[in-house]
Design an enzyme around this catalytic site. Structure first.
Site, PDB file in Angstrom:
ATOM      1  N   SER A 255       0.810  -1.223   0.000  1.00  0.00           N
ATOM      2  CA  SER A 255       0.000   0.000   0.000  1.00  0.00           C
ATOM      3  C   SER A 255       0.842   1.271   0.000  1.00  0.00           C
ATOM      4  O   SER A 255       0.359   2.347  -0.359  1.00  0.00           O
ATOM      5  CB  SER A 255      -0.938   0.008   1.208  1.00  0.00           C
ATOM      6  OG  SER A 255      -0.206  -0.122   2.409  1.00  0.00           O
TER       7      SER A 255
ATOM      8  N   ASP B  35      -3.176   6.226  11.949  1.00  0.00           N
ATOM      9  CA  ASP B  35      -2.367   5.703  10.840  1.00  0.00           C
ATOM     10  C   ASP B  35      -1.026   6.425  10.809  1.00  0.00           C
ATOM     11  O   ASP B  35      -0.927   7.565  10.360  1.00  0.00           O
ATOM     12  CB  ASP B  35      -3.119   5.903   9.516  1.00  0.00           C
ATOM     13  CG  ASP B  35      -2.427   5.218   8.347  1.00  0.00           C
ATOM     14  OD1 ASP B  35      -1.243   4.855   8.480  1.00  0.00           O
ATOM     15  OD2 ASP B  35      -3.067   5.069   7.287  1.00  0.00           O
TER      16      ASP B  35
ATOM     17  N   HIS C 216       1.006   5.129   6.504  1.00  0.00           N
ATOM     18  CA  HIS C 216       0.753   5.740   5.203  1.00  0.00           C
ATOM     19  C   HIS C 216       1.019   7.244   5.279  1.00  0.00           C
ATOM     20  O   HIS C 216       1.372   7.760   6.334  1.00  0.00           O
ATOM     21  CB  HIS C 216      -0.683   5.462   4.751  1.00  0.00           C
ATOM     22  CG  HIS C 216      -0.972   4.003   4.580  1.00  0.00           C
ATOM     23  ND1 HIS C 216      -1.614   3.262   5.547  1.00  0.00           N
ATOM     24  CD2 HIS C 216      -0.686   3.153   3.565  1.00  0.00           C
ATOM     25  CE1 HIS C 216      -1.725   2.000   5.132  1.00  0.00           C
ATOM     26  NE2 HIS C 216      -1.155   1.910   3.933  1.00  0.00           N
TER      27      HIS C 216
END
Length: 465
Positions: free
Chosen positions: A193, A433, A436
């Site tokens: 990702s 998060d 990311h």
């Protein structure tokens, strides 16, 4: 008799004068030779970087560049931006052309410059007037968890930091130029990702740089995001694809045991779609370090044997060697530009105050210790080194990403973060998060460095741009 003596005296005088003239001429020519070579060395030094490198110690040998004989060897001391050095110079005859020497020695000077410029070493500089290269509200390719501004992040400072290399000037990413250079090309990004994060940034850059964005279409093959494609229509005729393959090797369920098996010597099934790309960018790392419930496999398979326990760095290296063998067999370095993107940093360490929650400024302390295992970084760097620089380039974004603790989505990965906060703030913060990156944001810099690596001689010429 007196006449004969006078003639003899005259001839002796002429002979002496002639010999003296020849002697002066030889000295003059010898001096010219030294001036010629000294001038050439000065020209070489003028091409060198302005920063202080290590002591220059080289042998300049024009005799290796052309077939000349009877060179004299002179020792010349040079003082310049370099430290004092002794350079052994084989002096060519005065007929040796200065322009020829300069053109040949420029190659040597360029190599010296290359050694001194590394665009991955530098610092982040705050530029309050800076704006993102694309508008997040008009780009259709960003996932919700990367859309920090859409999700209500109140600060914008993380968008205004610019990466500056220590020893050279990196060109800004010119989206229109990139669109033109991508004409009739196929670009693929393969990995986890974090590479999808990079793909979304690149897709937004290209989308916002085309005069008629309707000439671009997004095609998604299935809900698992095995393959996502940005395709420009006939006018530009390029594709930029992302392939979901977090390990680069195959992960599947064993029919007999029902357990999830990571097969270290078998490439990912979608690898059959990778071949033929003009530009390839691979990454793999984060999924290898997941533990507990997040761990994706239960067993390794290697040489047709199931293995329960194996040191992680060994398993990772074996998997990356499987990928490297596929590259050696299927990718022509003369036709394809191949990159491996380094590991991007996570900021999950609450004990050392290296947790991304509420952080709005980069880390400025170089003593920061990364969260990602160094043994895995050494493993992939070893595999890359073994493949050779002519075949693969390393986008070593690890260190520059480590400073950007401020650029993660944190709690703003959720559009409904306010509702979640009212319901259970502790659960919201615990799932912040910190892996990311917000878009626009840090992955735009990764793409800028990719752009520089593709289209500029970043180690030599860009410093003068």
């Amino acid at each position: 008799m007196e006449l004969s003596s006078s003639v003899t005296l005259t001839w002796k005088f002429c002979t002496i004068v002639s010999l003296l003239g020849c002697f002066i001429l030889v000295i003059f020519l010898h001096k010219n030779d030294q001036i010629l070579v000294t001038t050439t060395i000065s020209a070489v030094l003028e091409l060198a970087p302005t920063t202080q490198p290590e002591v220059l110690s080289t042998i300049v040998t024009p005799s290796k560049l052309a077939n000349y004989s009877n060179y004299k060897t002179e020792k010349v001391s040079i003082v310049s931006n370099f430290s004092r050095s002794n350079v052994v110079v084989e002096t060519p005859p005065s007929s040796f052309n200065l322009t020829y020497i300069k053109s040949k020695y420029k190659e040597k000077a360029t190599k010296l410059v290359r050694k001194r410029c590394n665009m991955f070493e530098g610092r982040w500089v705050y530029k309050p007037e800076a704006n993102p290269i694309y508008n997040v509200t008009s780009c259709p390719f960003i996932e919700e968890k990367m859309s920090c501004q859409r999700n209500g992040r109140p600060d914008f400072e993380y968008e205004k930091w610019s990466w500056e290399a220590r020893d050279c000037k990196i060109p800004l990413l010119n989206g229109r130029d990139m669109v033109e250079k991508f004409r009739n090309k196929r670009v693929i990004l393969v990995g986890d990702s974090l590479n999808r994060n990079m793909w979304e940034s690149l897709a937004c850059i290209l989308y916002s740089s085309i005069p008629n964005p309707s000439s671009i279409a997004q095609i998604q093959s299935d809900g698992k995001m095995i393959r996502t494609m940005l395709k420009a229509k006939e006018e530009y005729n390029f594709t930029v694809e992302f392939f979901w393959s977090p390990f680069l090797v195959e992960l599947k369920k064993n029919h007999e045991s029902g357990k999830k098996v990571l097969i270290l010597d078998k490439l990912s099934p979608n690898s059959e779609l990778w071949a033929g790309a003009d530009i390839m960018v691979f990454n793999s790392g984060h999924w290898w370090t997941q533990l507990g419930k997040k761990k994706a496999w239960e067993l390794f398979e290697y040489k047709e044997k199931l293995i329960k326990d194996m040191p992680l760095h060994i398993a990772y290296k074996r998997g990356m060697k499987t990928w490297a063998k596929w590259i050696q067999k299927n990718v022509d370095p003369n036709k394809t530009s191949l990159f491996v993107r380094g590991v991007s940093a996570e900021h999950l360490d609450k004990q050392r105050n290296q947790w991304c929650y509420t952080k709005t400024k980069p880390i400025m302390d170089e003593s920061y210790k990364p969260f990602f295992p160094s043994s895995l970084i050494k493993s992939i760097e070893g595999v890359i080194k073994g493949m050779g620089e002519s075949r693969v380039k390393y986008l070593n974004i690890t260190k520059l990403s480590e400073y950007r603790i401020d650029a993660h989505p944190s709690i703003y990965r959720y559009k409904d973060w306010k509702i979640r906060a009212n319901t259970d703030i502790s659960n919201l913060t615990s799932t912040a998060d910190c892996g990311h990156w917000c878009l626009p944001g840090l992955p735009d810099t990764w793409n800028r460095l990719l752009y520089a690596s593709l289209y500029f001689d970043i180690l030599a010429d860009v410093s003068n741009s």
